[in-house]
Design a protein around this motif. Structure first.
Motif, PDB file in Angstrom:
ATOM      1  N   ASP A   1     176.439  13.258  35.761  1.00 27.80           N
ATOM      2  CA  ASP A   1     177.116  12.095  36.755  1.00 27.80           C
ATOM      3  C   ASP A   1     176.867  12.385  38.132  1.00 27.80           C
ATOM      4  N   LEU A   2     176.259  13.254  38.671  1.00 28.93           N
ATOM      5  CA  LEU A   2     175.802  13.376  40.028  1.00 28.93           C
ATOM      6  C   LEU A   2     174.688  13.001  40.207  1.00 28.93           C
ATOM      7  N   LEU A   3     173.764  12.753  39.275  1.00 27.87           N
ATOM      8  CA  LEU A   3     172.508  11.927  39.361  1.00 27.87           C
ATOM      9  C   LEU A   3     172.749  10.588  39.693  1.00 27.87           C
ATOM     10  N   THR A   4     173.866  10.070  39.243  1.00 26.36           N
ATOM     11  CA  THR A   4     173.913   8.537  39.588  1.00 26.36           C
ATOM     12  C   THR A   4     174.383   8.169  41.012  1.00 26.36           C
ATOM     13  N   ILE A   5     174.317   9.225  41.932  1.00 29.26           N
ATOM     14  CA  ILE A   5     174.888   8.985  43.172  1.00 29.26           C
ATOM     15  C   ILE A   5     173.600   8.822  44.049  1.00 29.26           C
ATOM     16  N   ASP A   6     173.495   7.818  44.716  1.00 30.00           N
ATOM     17  CA  ASP A   6     172.331   7.613  45.809  1.00 30.00           C
ATOM     18  C   ASP A   6     172.112   8.807  46.590  1.00 30.00           C
ATOM     19  N   GLY A   7     170.673   9.096  46.652  1.00 28.66           N
ATOM     20  CA  GLY A   7     170.081  10.136  47.483  1.00 28.66           C
ATOM     21  C   GLY A   7     170.077  11.475  46.925  1.00 28.66           C
ATOM     22  N   VAL A   8     170.361  11.596  45.749  1.00 30.81           N
ATOM     23  CA  VAL A   8     170.541  12.807  44.819  1.00 30.81           C
ATOM     24  C   VAL A   8     169.412  12.944  44.161  1.00 30.81           C
ATOM     25  N   GLY A   9     168.523  13.798  44.073  1.00 26.57           N
ATOM     26  CA  GLY A   9     167.274  13.947  43.368  1.00 26.57           C
ATOM     27  C   GLY A   9     167.459  14.967  42.195  1.00 26.57           C
ATOM     28  N   ALA A  10     168.504  15.757  42.448  1.00 23.79           N
ATOM     29  CA  ALA A  10     168.748  16.739  41.546  1.00 23.79           C
ATOM     30  C   ALA A  10     170.250  17.421  41.528  1.00 23.79           C
ATOM     31  N   SER A  11     170.808  18.041  40.689  1.00 27.09           N
ATOM     32  CA  SER A  11     172.147  18.475  40.739  1.00 27.09           C
ATOM     33  C   SER A  11     172.163  19.707  40.162  1.00 27.09           C
ATOM     34  N   ILE A  12     173.177  20.577  40.674  1.00 26.49           N
ATOM     35  CA  ILE A  12     173.375  21.912  40.185  1.00 26.49           C
ATOM     36  C   ILE A  12     174.891  22.190  40.226  1.00 26.49           C
ATOM     37  N   VAL A  13     175.349  22.650  39.051  1.00 31.93           N
ATOM     38  CA  VAL A  13     176.899  22.883  38.873  1.00 31.93           C
ATOM     39  C   VAL A  13     176.940  24.261  38.411  1.00 31.93           C
TER      40      VAL A  13
ATOM     41  N   VAL B   1     179.909  27.220  37.579  1.00 33.01           N
ATOM     42  CA  VAL B   1     181.381  27.422  37.747  1.00 33.01           C
ATOM     43  C   VAL B   1     181.532  28.691  36.802  1.00 33.01           C
ATOM     44  N   ASP B   2     182.521  29.318  37.542  1.00 34.78           N
ATOM     45  CA  ASP B   2     183.205  30.726  36.770  1.00 34.78           C
ATOM     46  C   ASP B   2     183.831  30.282  35.685  1.00 34.78           C
ATOM     47  N   ILE B   3     183.591  30.841  34.568  1.00 36.90           N
ATOM     48  CA  ILE B   3     184.191  30.614  33.286  1.00 36.90           C
ATOM     49  C   ILE B   3     184.768  32.021  32.632  1.00 36.90           C
ATOM     50  N   GLY B   4     185.010  32.808  33.767  1.00 38.34           N
ATOM     51  CA  GLY B   4     185.850  34.036  33.219  1.00 38.34           C
ATOM     52  C   GLY B   4     184.581  35.210  33.282  1.00 38.34           C
ATOM     53  N   SER B   5     183.818  35.066  32.116  1.00 36.61           N
ATOM     54  CA  SER B   5     182.894  36.153  31.688  1.00 36.61           C
ATOM     55  C   SER B   5     181.661  36.264  32.512  1.00 36.61           C
ATOM     56  N   GLN B   6     181.430  34.923  32.902  1.00 36.81           N
ATOM     57  CA  GLN B   6     180.223  34.846  33.651  1.00 36.81           C
ATOM     58  C   GLN B   6     180.192  33.635  34.372  1.00 36.81           C
ATOM     59  N   ILE B   7     179.161  33.238  35.183  1.00 36.87           N
ATOM     60  CA  ILE B   7     179.285  32.093  35.975  1.00 36.87           C
ATOM     61  C   ILE B   7     178.085  31.054  35.238  1.00 36.87           C
ATOM     62  N   SER B   8     178.449  29.964  34.665  1.00 32.22           N
ATOM     63  CA  SER B   8     177.861  29.031  33.812  1.00 32.22           C
ATOM     64  C   SER B   8     176.948  28.203  34.745  1.00 32.22           C
ATOM     65  N   VAL B   9     175.650  27.925  34.846  1.00 30.68           N
ATOM     66  CA  VAL B   9     174.971  26.988  35.651  1.00 30.68           C
ATOM     67  C   VAL B   9     174.284  26.004  34.748  1.00 30.68           C
ATOM     68  N   SER B  10     174.440  24.650  35.208  1.00 29.70           N
ATOM     69  CA  SER B  10     173.747  23.298  34.650  1.00 29.70           C
ATOM     70  C   SER B  10     173.062  22.916  35.787  1.00 29.70           C
ATOM     71  N   ALA B  11     171.693  22.536  35.652  1.00 33.75           N
ATOM     72  CA  ALA B  11     170.968  21.896  36.715  1.00 33.75           C
ATOM     73  C   ALA B  11     170.192  20.585  35.793  1.00 33.75           C
ATOM     74  N   ARG B  12     170.280  19.653  36.497  1.00 34.16           N
ATOM     75  CA  ARG B  12     169.645  18.367  36.081  1.00 34.16           C
ATOM     76  C   ARG B  12     168.834  17.639  37.193  1.00 34.16           C
ATOM     77  N   SER B  13     167.682  16.777  36.979  1.00 32.90           N
ATOM     78  CA  SER B  13     166.995  16.052  37.752  1.00 32.90           C
ATOM     79  C   SER B  13     166.470  14.631  36.991  1.00 32.90           C
ATOM     80  N   MET B  14     166.189  13.844  37.971  1.00 32.56           N
ATOM     81  CA  MET B  14     165.311  12.686  37.333  1.00 32.56           C
ATOM     82  C   MET B  14     163.984  12.912  37.328  1.00 32.56           C
TER      83      MET B  14
END
Length: 663
Positions: free
Chosen positions: A578-590, A592-605
């Protein structure tokens, strides 16, 4: 010696104080004499300092001579090897060889060693290999040992000159050969379809660029096939090539940049630091496989310490031939004929692509007459909707890793889909127990991948694992209609393709749409597949919360949060999309601490290679879709590592742009 010099220092200090006190008394008695007394005191101080300096030098020579007489009894003074005795950080004694070779003939007794030899490290000198010390043009290896006696704390340092030996060793290392295997990625897919004159011109330009590239070195280049070259260069030149980050990649990429259907890219495998040319060639071949497995248009350098990658900024070129798919399908069919049960397993936090591909291979096994089960952790999956659909249809062939472990035998065939890294598997223990393993994956090849598989079907050009499985299913004939691909299974495969292509908008090729057409003929409904992406109101609320926490950093929207419940992990990649639909965003990295680890998702156009950024964090993926799992760190530390990875990527891109503009 220090005790004697301390006594001399005390005597001199007493004389200085006495003279000062006398001048002060005269000034008090005769105020008119203040000015002359100050001048006299200054002159006396200067003369006194000069005398002290000369006295200390003379005293040092005298004491060194006295101590040298004692040292000569043990043979140190007569040694031709420079020897230095250090006490409390100062030069306490040295022999004539040290005086002439390292001190330049000047007396340096009692001088601080850090000023005399700034690079000297006594801890390093005490190691078995000693310390390399440079003094002017000369090279020494210094060894240190602490003396034992009535006055401990004195360290003896021996300096062995080996200037010629080290120069020869450096020349040997600099002249060691590095083997390079270079291949034109797009020769079979693109260049062969051009007119003969156009192909000859482009190939000629590529060869000229390669000849110029190798011509700046003392190495040589040989063409071994239509699209493959072998080069051998010395290590001294390989250092410059690596420092320039394999600029030949940019040079070759620019050759067909302005032409239609003439996208020319190069992949390079380098074997560096091998003891023999044969081993160097083997390392180069392995490195080239890694470069091609990661999508091509890059260089992979293999040393004894592992792999290093350079380049990789282009999308993978689609392979239009399905010959390999047919060969792999028949190879898997033969394996199943010899196996017992079949287990199909994806990655941790399985998504629609992993589960969709798994149920597709489950159907493949049933067509081959084998019972198959999908191994998935139902409590930690992002494809819960799809699994619920199968269970509602009466399919209960889903096992937890524990249940699968209890049923595994030596004849069990394990099929891994949508990943090729052991530590990302739903159950690494299950993989370790399996005697025969098949890997089907589309992610760019990473270091540490599964190497002992019987079949390793890895195609980074593919949009998804579901696309690869859909192609395999087309080469297996069902003996009767009862075992053919069902509409629900086709829907699961279609949902996997839709997930990784973002509804056919990214990373798609001709074969992607051919696979989708096959699934559509098998009964898949796009609207039904779209419903598998539906989320609850709570999911949507948490996704919106993550999106609102985004901060912009060098064109990348970054979210780092610890406010998300572990059961809501499904919204992490959704928020990145969803962050990629914002103007000026070439990529997004989310992240989140899910308890046992930090899960990272990255997307780009496509403008930002998020795979390169995630690899710096220990993850991987594709140019437009990647991820990582961080353990043992806080959210703030994860944020700092993400920002540093973005900085490193952006700085490298800016340097490349500046270099290109200068050229």
């Amino acid at each position: 010696m220090n005790k004697r010099m301390l006594a001399l220092d005390t005597l001199l200090a007493f004389l200085v104080l006495a003279c000062t006190a006398l001048c002060v008394a005269l000034a008090v008695a005769k105020p008119a004499w203040v000015a002359p007394l100050l001048v006299l005191l200054a002159v006396m101080a200067a003369a006194f300092a000069l005398c002290v300096r000369r006295f200390r030098r003379a005293a040092g020579r005298f004491l060194r001579a006295m101590d040298g007489a004692a040292a000569s009894q043990s043979g140190l003074a007569a040694l031709q090897v420079p020897v230095l005795a250090i006490e409390k950080g100062r030069a306490a004694w040295y022999n004539d060889a040290f005086l002439n070779a390292l001190a330049g003939g000047a007396e340096v007794c009692l001088q601080p060693v850090e000023r005399l030899l700034p690079q000297l490290d006594l801890a390093a000198c005490a190691e078995p290999g000693g310390q390399d010390v440079r003094v002017g043009e000369r090279r020494y290896t210094a060894y240190a040992c602490e003396t034992k006696g009535e006055e401990p704390g004195v360290t003896l340092v021996y300096f062995f000159e080996d200037t010629a030996l080290k120069a020869q060793a450096e020349e040997y290392r600099a002249s060691r050969p590095s083997v390079m295997i270079l291949t034109v990625d797009t020769y079979d897919e693109i260049l062969k379809e051009l007119k003969e004159s156009e192909r000859a011109r482009i190939v000629g330009a590529v060869e000229a660029a390669l000849e110029q590239f190798i011509g700046t070195t003392t190495g040589f280049l040989r063409r071994v096939s239509a699209a493959k070259y072998v080069a051998v260069v010395e290590e001294r030149h390989m250092r410059e090539i690596v420092r320039a980050r394999f600029s030949i990649l940019d040079t070759v990429r620019a050759i067909g940049a302005g032409e239609d259907n003439a996208n020319v890219t190069l992949s390079i495998g380098v074997g560096r630091g091998a003891p023999t040319l044969a081993e160097g060639e083997k390392m180069a071949a392995q490195a080239l496989d890694m470069a091609l497995g990661r999508g091509g248009d890059q260089a992979a350098v293999q040393t004894k310490d592992g792999f290093t990658f350079y380049g990789g900024v282009s999308q993978s070129v689609e392979k239009r031939s399905k010959v390999r798919s047919r060969i792999v399908a028949h190879a898997i069919r033969d394996l199943m004929a010899q196996a017992g049960d079949v287990f199909v397993m994806g990655h941790k936090m399985s998504d629609l692509d992993a589960v969709g591909a798994a149920v597709g291979m489950q159907r493949f096994a049933r067509i081959c007459g084998r019972q198959a089960y999908v191994v998935v952790d139902r409590e930690r999956t992002l494809a819960g909707n799809l699994i619920d659909e199968f269970r509602a249809a009466g399919c209960e062939d889903f096992l937890t890793p524990e249940q699968a472990g209890a049923r595994m035998t030596e004849r069990t065939l394990l099929i891994v889909v949508d990943t090729h890294l052991p530590y990302l598997l739903e159950s690494e223990a299950l993989y370790r127990r399996a005697k025969n393993t098949v890997v089907i994956d589309h992610h760019r090849l990473c270091v540490g991948h599964i190497e002992d598989s019987v079949v390793f079907y890895h195609e980074p050009y593919a949009s998804s694992a579901s696309e690869l499985v859909s192609e395999l299913l087309q080469y297996i004939d069902a003996p009767d209609k009862g075992v053919r691909l069902t509409a629900l299974e086709a829907q699961g495969l279609l949902a996997g393709i839709m997930l990784d292509t973002r509804n056919f908008s990214l990373h798609t090729g001709v074969r992607t749409f051919e696979a989708a057409a096959f699934l559509r003929r098998a009964g898949a409904q796009t609207q039904a597949a779209k419903k598998l992406f539906n989320s609850t109101l709570d999911d949507y609320a948490h996704k919106a919360q993550l999106v609102t926490q985004a901060e912009m950093y060098r064109g990348v929207a970054v979210v780092c949060s610890k406010d998300l419940p572990p059961e809501m992990s499904v919204v992490i990649p959704q928020a990145a999309n969803d962050l990629l639909t914002i103007d000026g965003v070439g990529a997004s990295i989310v992240a989140v601490d899910i308890g046992s680890q930090i899960s990272v998702s990255a997307r780009s156009m496509g403008e930002v290679n998020v795979q390169v950024i995630m690899e710096k964090l220990g993850g991987g993926g594709h140019l437009t879709m990647a991820g990582a799992q961080l353990k043992g760190i806080s959210v703030e530390q994860a944020r700092q590592e993400i920002l540093e990875a973005i900085d490193e990527y952006r700085d490298a891109q800016e340097q490349k742009t500046k270099k290109k503009n200068r050229a």
